[in-house]
Scaffold this motif. Structure first.
Motif, mmCIF file in Angstrom:
data_model
loop_
_atom_site.group_PDB
_atom_site.id
_atom_site.type_symbol
_atom_site.label_atom_id
_atom_site.label_comp_id
_atom_site.label_asym_id
_atom_site.label_seq_id
_atom_site.Cartn_x
_atom_site.Cartn_y
_atom_site.Cartn_z
ATOM 1 N N ILE A 159 -5.632 71.564 30.871
ATOM 2 C CA ILE A 159 -6.841 71.023 31.491
ATOM 3 C C ILE A 159 -7.584 72.106 32.256
ATOM 4 O O ILE A 159 -8.816 72.216 32.178
ATOM 5 N N LEU A 160 -6.858 72.932 32.999
ATOM 6 C CA LEU A 160 -7.489 74.004 33.764
ATOM 7 C C LEU A 160 -8.189 75.005 32.836
ATOM 8 O O LEU A 160 -9.317 75.436 33.103
ATOM 9 N N PHE A 161 -7.538 75.352 31.742
ATOM 10 C CA PHE A 161 -8.156 76.267 30.784
ATOM 11 C C PHE A 161 -9.380 75.625 30.136
ATOM 12 O O PHE A 161 -10.416 76.273 29.926
ATOM 13 N N GLY A 162 -9.264 74.325 29.836
ATOM 14 C CA GLY A 162 -10.386 73.611 29.239
ATOM 15 C C GLY A 162 -11.594 73.573 30.159
ATOM 16 O O GLY A 162 -12.739 73.736 29.718
ATOM 17 N N THR A 163 -11.368 73.379 31.451
ATOM 18 C CA THR A 163 -12.492 73.346 32.397
ATOM 19 C C THR A 163 -13.135 74.725 32.533
ATOM 20 O O THR A 163 -14.351 74.821 32.743
ATOM 21 N N LEU A 164 -12.352 75.783 32.394
ATOM 22 C CA LEU A 164 -12.932 77.134 32.426
ATOM 23 C C LEU A 164 -13.864 77.354 31.239
ATOM 24 O O LEU A 164 -14.969 77.889 31.385
ATOM 25 N N LEU A 165 -13.428 76.928 30.046
ATOM 26 C CA LEU A 165 -14.277 77.056 28.866
ATOM 27 C C LEU A 165 -15.543 76.224 29.017
ATOM 28 O O LEU A 165 -16.656 76.682 28.705
ATOM 29 N N PHE A 166 -15.370 75.000 29.495
ATOM 30 C CA PHE A 166 -16.509 74.101 29.660
ATOM 31 C C PHE A 166 -17.488 74.668 30.686
ATOM 32 O O PHE A 166 -18.702 74.707 30.450
ATOM 33 N N GLY A 167 -16.963 75.108 31.825
ATOM 34 C CA GLY A 167 -17.813 75.667 32.868
ATOM 35 C C GLY A 167 -18.554 76.907 32.400
ATOM 36 O O GLY A 167 -19.739 77.087 32.703
ATOM 37 N N PHE A 168 -17.866 77.756 31.647
ATOM 38 C CA PHE A 168 -18.510 78.957 31.107
ATOM 39 C C PHE A 168 -19.671 78.583 30.197
ATOM 40 O O PHE A 168 -20.765 79.164 30.286
ATOM 41 N N GLY A 169 -19.449 77.630 29.316
ATOM 42 C CA GLY A 169 -20.501 77.219 28.394
ATOM 43 C C GLY A 169 -21.705 76.638 29.111
ATOM 44 O O GLY A 169 -22.857 76.968 28.791
ATOM 45 N N ILE A 170 -21.456 75.773 30.112
ATOM 46 C CA ILE A 170 -22.558 75.132 30.835
ATOM 47 C C ILE A 170 -23.393 76.166 31.605
ATOM 48 O O ILE A 170 -24.624 76.158 31.551
ATOM 49 N N ILE A 171 -22.731 77.059 32.318
ATOM 50 C CA ILE A 171 -23.458 78.025 33.153
ATOM 51 C C ILE A 171 -24.112 79.119 32.315
ATOM 52 O O ILE A 171 -25.290 79.446 32.494
ATOM 53 N N HIS A 172 -23.377 79.686 31.355
ATOM 54 C CA HIS A 172 -23.864 80.869 30.648
ATOM 55 C C HIS A 172 -24.745 80.556 29.446
ATOM 56 O O HIS A 172 -25.467 81.448 28.977
#
Length: 298
Positions: free
Chosen positions: A19-32
């Motif tokens: 879940i933590l890794f998934g949120t990092l990927l999701f957050g990266f996509g949304i911001i970048h």
């Protein structure tokens, strides 16, 4: 202390890490990709982006503020394990968004290629959400609303999610022009496909129905060469009225060619039906090789 352990019974460290890794990927996509290039999104994430575009409220903050009341309202619908995973996912997502807000990994000058932006935004957000869902969690938001709608109105989860996403994107037209809204739809589509691949694709397989006079020979060779079992059913032909054996066998995609080769070698006139299997578990698929004990019947 015992009650505290009972609360976290069933919670796995592996699930939390996914879940933590998934949120990092999701957050990266949304911001970048979404935020840096002015794209919206579906669901509650789309609302947080809209708040940022209209009121300059950081997505990391609005994500928490929107989800807290929903967890209070819908905690009984999620179940204890899913609720804990979802709370972890929501907090971790806000932390990931804040991390990339403060420390962007890179500035990608892709405004001249919005198709590329839309695709990569969908890939990162879809991969992140897919991992979160696969681990048994959610990021709150529309998922909880969908469960409430299903319980009290009977609306299916998929129909609600689609309707809610369409509503959020439509409201985003307050800020977006039509072209950007269309790029956002591309992102949402790619996101949904990647989610399906992450959740189902890793376990995808092929199921085969084989009707032959030499079913037993085919079954023995499949066990011998492929270490795959099968189930033999009894059926009756509607035209001939003869009783026939029907062999049902599930294999990985990369094993299908070998299975067809065995069938052609033993009975080239066999009737074979092949179908997609979205998910499969059990011996030969979710067990380690050392746990498999397939041997021919004596």
């Amino acid at each position: 202390m015992t009650r505290l352990f009972d609360v976290f019974e069933g919670i796995r460290l592996k699930g939390i890490l996914i879940i933590l890794f998934g949120t990092l990927l999701f957050g990266f996509g949304i911001i970048h990709f979404n935020l840096q290039n002015g794209l919206a999104h579906g669901g509650f994430t789309g609302i947080t982006l809209l708040f940022y575009y209209l009121f300059a409220i950081e997505p990391s903050l609005s994500n928490l503020l929107l989800n807290i009341p929903l967890f209070i309202i819908g905690y009984k619908l999620l179940g204890r394990v899913m609720l804990i995973y979802s709370i972890i996912g929501t907090i971790a997502l806000s932390a990931s968004l804040r991390l990339f807000e403060l420390y962007p990994v890179t500035q990608l000058p892709l405004q001249d290629d919005m198709i590329l932006v839309s695709i990569f935004a969908g890939v990162f957000t879809g991969a992140g959400l897919g991992l979160i869902f696969r681990a048994g969690g959610t990021t709150g938001g529309a998922d909880i609303l969908a469960r409430l709608a299903n319980k009290y109105t009977g609306m299916s989860l998929g129909r609600f999610m689609f309707t809610f996403d369409a509503f959020v994107i439509s409201v985003s037209l307050i800020h977006l022009n039509t072209t950007m809204a269309m790029y956002t739809l591309v992102t949402v589509f790619v996101t949904s496909r990647v989610i399906d691949f992450i959740i189902e694709g890793a376990s995808a397989a092929k199921s085969t129905m084989i009707i032959s006079d030499k079913t037993e020979e085919i079954s023995d060779e499949v066990i011998k060469r492929m270490s795959r079992g099968s189930t033999v059913l009894t059926g009756r032909g509607s035209f001939t009225r003869d009783n026939r054996d029907i062999m049902y066998c599930v294999v990985n995609r990369n094993e299908l060619v070998q299975l067809k080769s065995i069938i052609d070698e033993i009975d080239p006139y066999a009737f074979v039906s092949i179908n997609d299997v979205k998910e499969v578990s059990g011996e030969g698929f979710t067990f380690d090789q050392s746990q498999r004990h397939m041997t021919p019947a004596q």
